[in-house]
Design a protein around this motif. Sequence first.
Motif, PDB file in Angstrom:
ATOM      1  N   VAL A   1      41.040 -44.714  41.975  1.00 13.75           N
ATOM      2  CA  VAL A   1      41.801 -45.917  42.090  1.00 13.75           C
ATOM      3  C   VAL A   1      41.553 -46.563  40.700  1.00 13.75           C
ATOM      4  O   VAL A   1      40.663 -46.621  40.459  1.00 13.75           O
ATOM      5  CB  VAL A   1      41.684 -46.842  43.185  1.00 13.75           C
ATOM      6  N   GLU A   2      42.602 -46.868  40.254  1.00 11.66           N
ATOM      7  CA  GLU A   2      42.660 -47.836  38.907  1.00 11.66           C
ATOM      8  C   GLU A   2      43.782 -49.255  39.192  1.00 11.66           C
ATOM      9  O   GLU A   2      44.743 -49.096  39.665  1.00 11.66           O
ATOM     10  CB  GLU A   2      42.885 -47.271  37.720  1.00 11.66           C
ATOM     11  N   LEU A   3      43.196 -50.278  38.741  1.00 11.22           N
ATOM     12  CA  LEU A   3      43.836 -51.330  39.035  1.00 11.22           C
ATOM     13  C   LEU A   3      44.390 -51.875  37.631  1.00 11.22           C
ATOM     14  O   LEU A   3      43.525 -52.106  36.718  1.00 11.22           O
ATOM     15  CB  LEU A   3      43.162 -52.506  39.713  1.00 11.22           C
ATOM     16  N   HIS A   4      45.541 -52.079  37.474  1.00 11.92           N
ATOM     17  CA  HIS A   4      46.267 -52.391  36.078  1.00 11.92           C
ATOM     18  C   HIS A   4      47.150 -53.733  36.135  1.00 11.92           C
ATOM     19  O   HIS A   4      47.994 -53.935  37.039  1.00 11.92           O
ATOM     20  CB  HIS A   4      47.460 -51.431  35.662  1.00 11.92           C
ATOM     21  N   LEU A   5      46.470 -54.920  35.765  1.00 11.67           N
ATOM     22  CA  LEU A   5      46.914 -56.233  36.146  1.00 11.67           C
ATOM     23  C   LEU A   5      47.671 -56.583  34.797  1.00 11.67           C
ATOM     24  O   LEU A   5      47.285 -56.523  33.831  1.00 11.67           O
ATOM     25  CB  LEU A   5      45.702 -57.278  36.281  1.00 11.67           C
ATOM     26  N   HIS A   6      48.841 -57.234  35.042  1.00 15.96           N
ATOM     27  CA  HIS A   6      49.823 -57.318  33.985  1.00 15.96           C
ATOM     28  C   HIS A   6      50.314 -58.778  34.119  1.00 15.96           C
ATOM     29  O   HIS A   6      50.465 -59.434  35.469  1.00 15.96           O
ATOM     30  CB  HIS A   6      51.158 -56.630  33.978  1.00 15.96           C
ATOM     31  N   ARG A   7      50.423 -59.573  33.088  1.00 20.09           N
ATOM     32  CA  ARG A   7      51.041 -60.941  33.350  1.00 20.09           C
ATOM     33  C   ARG A   7      52.227 -61.107  32.561  1.00 20.09           C
ATOM     34  O   ARG A   7      52.454 -60.249  31.315  1.00 20.09           O
ATOM     35  CB  ARG A   7      49.880 -62.047  32.728  1.00 20.09           C
ATOM     36  N   LEU A   8      53.201 -61.853  32.797  1.00 20.14           N
ATOM     37  CA  LEU A   8      54.371 -62.274  32.126  1.00 20.14           C
ATOM     38  C   LEU A   8      54.380 -62.898  30.974  1.00 20.14           C
ATOM     39  O   LEU A   8      53.680 -63.832  30.906  1.00 20.14           O
ATOM     40  CB  LEU A   8      55.508 -62.734  33.188  1.00 20.14           C
ATOM     41  N   VAL A   9      54.803 -62.261  29.864  1.00 16.00           N
ATOM     42  CA  VAL A   9      54.867 -62.988  28.582  1.00 16.00           C
ATOM     43  C   VAL A   9      56.434 -62.841  28.167  1.00 16.00           C
ATOM     44  O   VAL A   9      56.658 -61.619  27.678  1.00 16.00           O
ATOM     45  CB  VAL A   9      53.769 -62.098  27.538  1.00 16.00           C
ATOM     46  N   ASP A  10      56.814 -63.898  27.969  1.00 11.62           N
ATOM     47  CA  ASP A  10      58.375 -63.866  27.326  1.00 11.62           C
ATOM     48  C   ASP A  10      59.189 -63.280  28.673  1.00 11.62           C
ATOM     49  O   ASP A  10      59.056 -63.705  29.724  1.00 11.62           O
ATOM     50  CB  ASP A  10      58.376 -63.404  26.280  1.00 11.62           C
ATOM     51  N   ASP A  11      59.548 -61.937  28.403  1.00  9.07           N
ATOM     52  CA  ASP A  11      60.316 -61.627  29.478  1.00  9.07           C
ATOM     53  C   ASP A  11      60.025 -60.229  30.054  1.00  9.07           C
ATOM     54  O   ASP A  11      60.483 -59.367  30.369  1.00  9.07           O
ATOM     55  CB  ASP A  11      61.716 -61.436  28.990  1.00  9.07           C
ATOM     56  N   ARG A  12      58.619 -59.761  29.601  1.00 10.86           N
ATOM     57  CA  ARG A  12      58.271 -58.598  30.116  1.00 10.86           C
ATOM     58  C   ARG A  12      56.619 -58.616  30.267  1.00 10.86           C
ATOM     59  O   ARG A  12      55.964 -59.600  29.982  1.00 10.86           O
ATOM     60  CB  ARG A  12      58.335 -57.410  28.949  1.00 10.86           C
ATOM     61  N   TYR A  13      56.104 -57.720  31.112  1.00 13.91           N
ATOM     62  CA  TYR A  13      54.707 -57.636  31.297  1.00 13.91           C
ATOM     63  C   TYR A  13      53.684 -57.227  30.166  1.00 13.91           C
ATOM     64  O   TYR A  13      54.184 -56.096  29.553  1.00 13.91           O
ATOM     65  CB  TYR A  13      54.487 -56.833  32.664  1.00 13.91           C
ATOM     66  N   ALA A  14      52.568 -57.821  30.116  1.00 11.26           N
ATOM     67  CA  ALA A  14      51.573 -57.423  29.187  1.00 11.26           C
ATOM     68  C   ALA A  14      50.393 -57.214  29.835  1.00 11.26           C
ATOM     69  O   ALA A  14      50.002 -58.055  30.790  1.00 11.26           O
ATOM     70  CB  ALA A  14      51.425 -58.316  28.223  1.00 11.26           C
ATOM     71  N   PRO A  15      49.664 -55.953  29.489  1.00 11.81           N
ATOM     72  CA  PRO A  15      48.373 -55.782  30.168  1.00 11.81           C
ATOM     73  C   PRO A  15      47.423 -57.312  30.143  1.00 11.81           C
ATOM     74  O   PRO A  15      47.147 -57.396  28.825  1.00 11.81           O
ATOM     75  CB  PRO A  15      47.952 -54.697  29.552  1.00 11.81           C
TER      76      PRO A  15
END
Length: 188
Positions: free
Chosen positions: A142-156
């Motif tokens: 298992v790998e967890l990839h957390l992304h946050r919204l930056v402008d209008d897309r997700y960034a790692p």
Amino acid sequence: MSSAVLEHPEPWSEDEYFAFGETSNRIELIDGSLWLSPAPSKRHQHIAFLLAMGLYAAAERSGFLVLQDVNLRLAGGRILQPDIVVADTDDLGTTVEAAEAKLVVEVVSPSNAGTDRLLKPQLYAAAGIAWYLRVEQPDDSVELHLHRLVDDRYAPAEVVGPGRTLASDEPFPFAVEVASLLRRRPRD
């Protein structure tokens, strides 16, 4: 699924979507089209359950609710059913609004990989959901990839694998050990 569903000549409305009631299939509404998929694999469901349990106490401390397989309305005519939604909502009704969602989680399986890696993140971002967690299952791990919204897309924001812990202060303080998602029931 009846042949009447397959012969539906026009785009599906939200009222028609909700008229299905509870079903054994996952049915999502995307811009008037129905997206159907069978129940996820046992492993997929087990990982989603363990992750929901791992997030539960931290989310509750922040006043949020952890829900699995709930209707998430992104916009009119866009209702998805993520594996997990952490939301600032109550437990009444059948739908969480995008503005209530703090974190959306998708567990990627071979049958839905493209949707969970490409389409759904775009739709969640367009709805303004600040955090997206993608769970990958490479090589029985298992790998967890957390992304946050930056402008209008997700960034790692962070990627963690076996032997590590995903810890974040946003969208609420939490920590999940990847090893806790790999539990196996002992066989007799």
